[in-house]
Design a protein around this motif. Structure first.
Motif, mmCIF file in Angstrom:
data_model
loop_
_atom_site.group_PDB
_atom_site.id
_atom_site.type_symbol
_atom_site.label_atom_id
_atom_site.label_comp_id
_atom_site.label_asym_id
_atom_site.label_seq_id
_atom_site.Cartn_x
_atom_site.Cartn_y
_atom_site.Cartn_z
ATOM 1 N N PHE A 108 0.823 -1.207 0.000
ATOM 2 C CA PHE A 108 0.000 0.000 0.000
ATOM 3 C C PHE A 108 0.852 1.250 0.000
ATOM 4 O O PHE A 108 0.467 2.268 -0.571
ATOM 5 N N TYR A 120 -7.496 1.494 -5.518
ATOM 6 C CA TYR A 120 -8.845 1.011 -5.244
ATOM 7 C C TYR A 120 -9.051 -0.395 -5.814
ATOM 8 O O TYR A 120 -9.616 -1.273 -5.167
ATOM 9 N N THR A 123 -7.230 -2.865 -3.599
ATOM 10 C CA THR A 123 -7.932 -3.000 -2.324
ATOM 11 C C THR A 123 -9.135 -3.928 -2.450
ATOM 12 O O THR A 123 -9.358 -4.802 -1.617
ATOM 13 N N ILE A 126 -8.091 -7.517 -2.610
ATOM 14 C CA ILE A 126 -7.711 -8.104 -1.322
ATOM 15 C C ILE A 126 -8.950 -8.451 -0.502
ATOM 16 O O ILE A 126 -9.027 -9.516 0.111
ATOM 17 N N ARG A 127 -9.911 -7.551 -0.506
ATOM 18 C CA ARG A 127 -11.151 -7.840 0.219
ATOM 19 C C ARG A 127 -11.799 -9.100 -0.349
ATOM 20 O O ARG A 127 -12.288 -9.947 0.396
ATOM 21 N N CYS A 130 -9.914 -12.167 0.914
ATOM 22 C CA CYS A 130 -10.267 -12.480 2.307
ATOM 23 C C CYS A 130 -11.660 -13.101 2.380
ATOM 24 O O CYS A 130 -11.875 -14.087 3.085
ATOM 25 N N ALA B 13 -18.531 0.641 5.823
ATOM 26 C CA ALA B 13 -17.343 0.208 5.081
ATOM 27 C C ALA B 13 -17.106 -1.289 5.215
ATOM 28 O O ALA B 13 -16.633 -1.932 4.283
ATOM 29 N N ALA B 15 -19.371 -3.603 5.715
ATOM 30 C CA ALA B 15 -20.521 -4.433 5.383
ATOM 31 C C ALA B 15 -20.097 -5.522 4.402
ATOM 32 O O ALA B 15 -19.524 -5.236 3.362
ATOM 33 N N TYR B 102 -8.865 -8.423 6.268
ATOM 34 C CA TYR B 102 -10.023 -7.774 5.653
ATOM 35 C C TYR B 102 -10.176 -6.348 6.182
ATOM 36 O O TYR B 102 -10.454 -5.413 5.429
ATOM 37 N N PHE B 104 -7.787 -4.442 7.401
ATOM 38 C CA PHE B 104 -6.704 -3.647 6.810
ATOM 39 C C PHE B 104 -7.083 -3.206 5.393
ATOM 40 O O PHE B 104 -6.955 -2.036 5.021
ATOM 41 N N ALA B 105 -7.554 -4.167 4.604
ATOM 42 C CA ALA B 105 -7.898 -3.856 3.212
ATOM 43 C C ALA B 105 -9.031 -2.835 3.145
ATOM 44 O O ALA B 105 -9.029 -1.941 2.297
ATOM 45 N N THR B 106 -9.987 -2.965 4.051
ATOM 46 C CA THR B 106 -11.102 -2.028 4.087
ATOM 47 C C THR B 106 -10.598 -0.624 4.431
ATOM 48 O O THR B 106 -11.027 0.370 3.840
ATOM 49 N N PHE B 108 -7.690 0.605 3.786
ATOM 50 C CA PHE B 108 -7.017 1.165 2.624
ATOM 51 C C PHE B 108 -8.008 1.539 1.537
ATOM 52 O O PHE B 108 -7.784 2.499 0.795
ATOM 53 N N GLY B 109 -9.109 0.788 1.469
ATOM 54 C CA GLY B 109 -10.157 1.151 0.520
ATOM 55 C C GLY B 109 -10.710 2.533 0.835
ATOM 56 O O GLY B 109 -10.935 3.351 -0.063
ATOM 57 N N LEU B 111 -9.108 4.890 2.511
ATOM 58 C CA LEU B 111 -8.049 5.884 2.316
ATOM 59 C C LEU B 111 -7.772 6.127 0.835
ATOM 60 O O LEU B 111 -7.304 7.206 0.449
#
Lengths: 320, 320
Positions: A108, A120, A123, A126-127, A130, B13, B15, B102, B104-106, B108-109, B111
């Motif tokens: 990141f 984006y 990201t 990755i979600r 997971c 975020a 969800a 998850y 962490f990824a959220t 960054f999403g 940000l």
């Protein structure tokens, strides 16, 4: 060269002041076939791109991939990765969790310097990865539909993201970005189906890791699901799978599945996905890169046909 | 209100479509005192900021914090967090690793939609947090210097990042950003020193988790390091610590440390850090927010003085 540049960015990005951390990072970085960085560069070549930026994005996506491998091996209880003990086996679960986190954060950090659309995209991938892993944890894989959802989230999402990011970097049009993302998606599915096929029918020497691992942890991949759909002893096998197979039973299942053509079936499904990937490519304006991508897609199937060809694309390291 | 907005962004975020994943996320999100989001908003008020953007950043930083708690509990082998079983105890290590990833990824999403400087600041904080945890894994804590490095990386880095991000959002001048980051750094150190003091000398009822956990896992925090520096039986205690203390020995150490004033000493060091935080604030142009930040900093010490005041700042939930 492109991948050498990626390697350099990668090594530079994960440079740590703490020697203990550096040892872990070096271990995690070793090997890697460089499929995702290759895709970033190839897709970027559909337009005009900044090589430095592409190197950063390619490195970041490879880091995400490596981080997920480190964590996945913990999750899967996998003992071996690329002919070496999995990182968490060599150093322990705790350092492995942290090494993965550090690699994610580094990825990141690299992406923070670039385009938001790229960040984006990664990201979301990755979600998705997971979600896939968590969805699979309790559910097992009930049938082909769940299987495709799972491998889509787990594997195809990031490979597709690599293609989309390349396209974004190349500033190609939105609908063409979509085509390249589609290409990556089907390529990713094919790639995982081949991997699952080799895990069941292949040999440890070929794979660089023990085989039948999915079976051992009760994960029913496509060839096994096919076997359960066509064998007359399905009920009995489901029972045996539910309580866990002995090594001899696994060999029995593999032989029975081969006898019923489940290996050929799985290979055909993978080939179908490659065809879908190529169809997505065909929707793009003519460009010399298309041939390279098509070749790369076709090579995904090579390990199923030619036992002496495990590397499906130009490797980032000598190890392939 | 600011923190209510943060909670809303946070819930939205994370969800997830998968109910199993959602259960894990809900569990991870519960509680939380909201120190970091509070700091984002307060520091942003040194300038003019966009409330929606600040809510996103505040939520993202809280997610990073929560993700790190989920992973850290695995690392520390902690059984209890906020009066409940730690997530990995309730659901298993594997889901806990994934839930952290998850989150962490959220983060960054969230940000990814905002300023790069903010994203970069948070990324560096996460790398710092990982370095701290890894550095501590094999080394233990040899002395006060290593201790301060460790708590700086583990705790102060993210709290300082929250302040810096707020300042960036408020578009305050670079040197003022630096002051607020410094404020956060010393506040973070004070906060962790107080936490370590309570872990050794406090009661489980106060902390919402078992005490003497650091001692139990062989982590020598400031009060213990002080004890080893002033007790005449240091050699003997070092030996006993090296092989691991029984419960009775822990109580013996705590009583001896109290007798030697190690609790007072530790409280004084925490107070020093609060003073440093306030000094950093004083370098800023006069602004009504300074008083709020100063109050917040002073309240960090309250749990050491008043056993009935465990919440050091306005809580994000009723649970504090």
């Amino acid at each position: 060269m492109n991948l050498a540049e990626t390697r350099r960015v990668l090594a530079e990005a994960v440079a740590a002041t703490d020697p203990r951390l550096q040892e872990l990072l070096d271990y995690a970085l070793e090997g890697g076939k460089g499929l995702r960085p290759t895709l970033v560069f190839l897709c970027a070549r559909f337009g005009i791109y900044d090589a430095l930026e592409a190197g950063r994005v390619a490195a970041a996506i490879e880091l995400v991939h490596l981080a997920s491998l480190v964590h996945d091996d913990i999750l899967d209880g996998a003992a071996v990765r690329r002919n070496r003990p999995a990182l968490y086996r060599a150093y322990g679960t705790v350092p492995a969790v942290l090494t993965g986190d550090y690699l994610f954060a580094t990825a990141f950090g690299l992406l923070a310097k670039g385009k938001k659309a790229v960040l984006y995209t990664v990201t979301e991938a990755i979600r998705s990865m997971c979600s896939g892993e968590i969805g699979q944890l309790k559910g097992g894989l009930a049938g082909p539909e769940a299987y495709f959802t799972y491998i889509g989230q787990k594997t195809a999402a990031l490979i597709s993201a690599a293609c989309r990011c390349g396209a974004i970097l190349g500033r190609v049009k939105r609908n063409q970005q979509e085509c390249l993302a589609q290409f990556g998606w089907h390529l990713g599915l094919a790639y995982q189906i081949v991997d699952d096929c080799l895990d069941l029918f292949g040999s440890p020497e070929r794979m660089g890791k023990p085989c039948r691992q999915d079976l051992a942890r009760g994960l029913l991949t496509l060839p096994v699901l096919r076997f359960l759909a066509v064998t007359p002893d399905a009920a009995c096998w489901r029972e045996r799978l539910a309580r866990g197979l002995e090594a001899a039973e696994m060999e029995e299942l593999v032989e029975a599945a081969r006898g019923l053509g489940c290996d050929t079936y799985t290979a055909a499904v993978a080939a179908d996905e490659v065809t879908r990937a190529l169809t997505a490519l065909d929707r793009l304006p003519v460009n010399p890169v298309q041939d390279e991508l098509a070749l790369l897609a076709a090579r995904t199937l090579a390990p199923l046909e030619d036992p002496d060809c495990p590397a499906a694309y130009p490797g980032m390291t000598a190890a392939g």
